[in-house]
Design a protein around this motif. Sequence first.
Motif, PDB file in Angstrom:
ATOM      1  N   ILE A 212       0.873  -1.180   0.000  1.00 61.05           N
ATOM      2  CA  ILE A 212       0.000   0.000   0.000  1.00 61.05           C
ATOM      3  C   ILE A 212       0.907   1.226   0.000  1.00 61.05           C
ATOM      4  O   ILE A 212       1.457   1.615   1.032  1.00 61.05           O
ATOM      5  CB  ILE A 212      -0.935   0.009   1.218  1.00 61.05           C
ATOM      6  N   ALA A 213       1.070   1.833  -1.174  1.00 59.94           N
ATOM      7  CA  ALA A 213       2.005   2.948  -1.326  1.00 59.94           C
ATOM      8  C   ALA A 213       1.354   4.269  -0.922  1.00 59.94           C
ATOM      9  O   ALA A 213       0.217   4.552  -1.287  1.00 59.94           O
ATOM     10  CB  ALA A 213       2.499   3.032  -2.764  1.00 59.94           C
ATOM     11  N   ARG A 240       5.311 -13.471 -10.327  1.00 60.38           N
ATOM     12  CA  ARG A 240       4.813 -12.199  -9.795  1.00 60.38           C
ATOM     13  C   ARG A 240       4.713 -12.302  -8.288  1.00 60.38           C
ATOM     14  O   ARG A 240       3.993 -13.121  -7.760  1.00 60.38           O
ATOM     15  CB  ARG A 240       3.425 -11.884 -10.360  1.00 60.38           C
ATOM     16  N   LYS A 241       5.444 -11.473  -7.576  1.00 60.96           N
ATOM     17  CA  LYS A 241       5.446 -11.527  -6.115  1.00 60.96           C
ATOM     18  C   LYS A 241       4.771 -10.308  -5.502  1.00 60.96           C
ATOM     19  O   LYS A 241       4.086 -10.427  -4.495  1.00 60.96           O
ATOM     20  CB  LYS A 241       6.891 -11.621  -5.611  1.00 60.96           C
ATOM     21  N   VAL A 242       4.964  -9.142  -6.102  1.00 62.82           N
ATOM     22  CA  VAL A 242       4.470  -7.899  -5.506  1.00 62.82           C
ATOM     23  C   VAL A 242       3.178  -7.463  -6.181  1.00 62.82           C
ATOM     24  O   VAL A 242       3.078  -7.448  -7.405  1.00 62.82           O
ATOM     25  CB  VAL A 242       5.524  -6.784  -5.631  1.00 62.82           C
ATOM     26  N   VAL A 243       2.173  -7.135  -5.362  1.00 61.23           N
ATOM     27  CA  VAL A 243       0.912  -6.558  -5.842  1.00 61.23           C
ATOM     28  C   VAL A 243       0.874  -5.116  -5.335  1.00 61.23           C
ATOM     29  O   VAL A 243       0.563  -4.878  -4.167  1.00 61.23           O
ATOM     30  CB  VAL A 243      -0.306  -7.346  -5.333  1.00 61.23           C
ATOM     31  N   PRO A 244       1.187  -4.143  -6.168  1.00 60.08           N
ATOM     32  CA  PRO A 244       1.286  -2.761  -5.709  1.00 60.08           C
ATOM     33  C   PRO A 244      -0.054  -2.030  -5.802  1.00 60.08           C
ATOM     34  O   PRO A 244      -0.732  -2.092  -6.820  1.00 60.08           O
ATOM     35  CB  PRO A 244       2.308  -2.134  -6.670  1.00 60.08           C
ATOM     36  N   TRP A 261       0.528  -0.360 -11.391  1.00 63.76           N
ATOM     37  CA  TRP A 261      -0.080  -0.162 -10.080  1.00 63.76           C
ATOM     38  C   TRP A 261      -1.599  -0.155 -10.172  1.00 63.76           C
ATOM     39  O   TRP A 261      -2.173   0.340 -11.139  1.00 63.76           O
ATOM     40  CB  TRP A 261       0.390   1.171  -9.485  1.00 63.76           C
ATOM     41  N   LEU A 262      -2.258  -0.671  -9.142  1.00 65.71           N
ATOM     42  CA  LEU A 262      -3.698  -0.550  -8.996  1.00 65.71           C
ATOM     43  C   LEU A 262      -3.988   0.769  -8.299  1.00 65.71           C
ATOM     44  O   LEU A 262      -3.491   1.011  -7.195  1.00 65.71           O
ATOM     45  CB  LEU A 262      -4.255  -1.720  -8.183  1.00 65.71           C
ATOM     46  N   ASP A 263      -4.792   1.608  -8.932  1.00 67.05           N
ATOM     47  CA  ASP A 263      -5.024   2.969  -8.444  1.00 67.05           C
ATOM     48  C   ASP A 263      -6.330   3.017  -7.667  1.00 67.05           C
ATOM     49  O   ASP A 263      -7.418   2.983  -8.243  1.00 67.05           O
ATOM     50  CB  ASP A 263      -5.053   3.931  -9.628  1.00 67.05           C
ATOM     51  N   TYR A 264      -6.235   3.156  -6.352  1.00 68.58           N
ATOM     52  CA  TYR A 264      -7.434   3.191  -5.512  1.00 68.58           C
ATOM     53  C   TYR A 264      -8.256   4.448  -5.770  1.00 68.58           C
ATOM     54  O   TYR A 264      -9.481   4.435  -5.623  1.00 68.58           O
ATOM     55  CB  TYR A 264      -7.039   3.126  -4.043  1.00 68.58           C
ATOM     56  N   SER A 265      -7.607   5.547  -6.178  1.00 72.63           N
ATOM     57  CA  SER A 265      -8.338   6.802  -6.396  1.00 72.63           C
ATOM     58  C   SER A 265      -9.294   6.705  -7.577  1.00 72.63           C
ATOM     59  O   SER A 265     -10.198   7.518  -7.707  1.00 72.63           O
ATOM     60  CB  SER A 265      -7.351   7.948  -6.630  1.00 72.63           C
ATOM     61  N   ARG A 266      -9.137   5.697  -8.433  1.00 73.30           N
ATOM     62  CA  ARG A 266     -10.019   5.538  -9.587  1.00 73.30           C
ATOM     63  C   ARG A 266     -11.200   4.620  -9.304  1.00 73.30           C
ATOM     64  O   ARG A 266     -12.001   4.340 -10.199  1.00 73.30           O
ATOM     65  CB  ARG A 266      -9.229   4.959 -10.771  1.00 73.30           C
ATOM     66  N   ALA A 267     -11.292   4.112  -8.065  1.00 71.02           N
ATOM     67  CA  ALA A 267     -12.358   3.163  -7.736  1.00 71.02           C
ATOM     68  C   ALA A 267     -13.726   3.753  -8.025  1.00 71.02           C
ATOM     69  O   ALA A 267     -14.021   4.895  -7.671  1.00 71.02           O
ATOM     70  CB  ALA A 267     -12.267   2.761  -6.258  1.00 71.02           C
ATOM     71  N   GLY A 268     -14.571   2.987  -8.698  1.00 73.44           N
ATOM     72  CA  GLY A 268     -15.910   3.443  -9.040  1.00 73.44           C
ATOM     73  C   GLY A 268     -16.583   2.452  -9.968  1.00 73.44           C
ATOM     74  O   GLY A 268     -16.104   1.332 -10.170  1.00 73.44           O
ATOM     75  N   LYS A 269     -17.708   2.853 -10.564  1.00 73.19           N
ATOM     76  CA  LYS A 269     -18.458   1.951 -11.427  1.00 73.19           C
ATOM     77  C   LYS A 269     -17.667   1.550 -12.665  1.00 73.19           C
ATOM     78  O   LYS A 269     -17.792   0.432 -13.159  1.00 73.19           O
ATOM     79  CB  LYS A 269     -19.783   2.607 -11.844  1.00 73.19           C
TER      80      LYS A 269
END
Length: 352
Positions: A212-213, A240-244, A261-269
């Motif tokens: 969690i960056a 693949r070891k790291v899930v960023p 990276w998975l961007d939490y700020s883009r979470a939505g429909k």
Amino acid sequence: MASVVDPDMFQVPLAALCNSTREALSTHLNPLKVLPTDEGLLRDWRGLAQLAGFSGQMVALMGSKPDPTAQVLSQWRQGSVGLLRSILGQLDRWDIVNDTQNMMDHDAVLFLKRKEETGASAPELDADVDKEILTIADVYRLEQGMEPQRYDAFLLFADEDQDFAMQIMDRMETEYGLKLCLRDRDLVGGLTFEHEAIMRLIARRCNRLIVIASPNFLKSEANKFFVTFATALGIDQRLRKVVPVMYQRCQLPPELTYYFWLDYSRAGKLYDFWTKLHNSIHSPSNMQSSRTNLPAIKANGEESCSLKPQPVLEHNTVISSNWKDEDPADSCSLGSENSSTLSQNVSSQCIF
């Protein structure tokens, strides 16, 4: 033999104390006290360390840690709950004895009951803890004759980001049935070398490392080391070891700019962050299917920097910007042209 109903606290090792009891002791003992006892003993963790028999050099080292009381309790191998209470009395800290008495009694009863049910002696249990028992789940599995617990991922985060980490834990475990490992929740109390235990969990018992960056995450040298360590493992093992996860935008160190990276700020429909995260954790490694076709990595690392992973997915893209967010199948994948450079970078940082 100590009775479960009326335990002899001098026969109950400090390993019996659960994390909540240890935290209560730390809350009382970590703040430094100016006035000593009539015998000249310091009435905080320093007095406890002195009466426990630690050297001045060891006490100084413990004082450099964020929670020195926890250091004393974890490294005091010959201590017992009864001896701890006696020393607290010598330090004129009857307030701590009164506040923690019920908690210690409860921990002692549970410990002796578990010991009675399993028939395991304390020395045997301690030996197992030192070798293989790293998490609370391991303790219960040991009692049932089972192998140590394996986890889908180790969750690494800054203390300031705990609320978001708890969201990830709840969603992944409750909705998706995954099993995560968290340092404060899952590690057994009293581990002497916590960093080594976390490294063993990441390397042998956790399929992924969720990072969690955030700006707070990058303030911790320990967090950055664990990421570098996991990155090196992933390169050497071709998986693949790291899930960023990008929780809050920040300037990433060089070794992390190679990841999607998975961007939490883009979470939505239109962007299902939680499904993408689950798929990144649960899906097979991109490189596992081609590992048998790769030449062996020499011990001296001569070939580790020249090997290039074979692209398995059609869109295994090379990252050129500071960070990118892509589909779950791509998250955590390394660009083939950059893998040798990253291997060189992390190999120099992960020698221990």
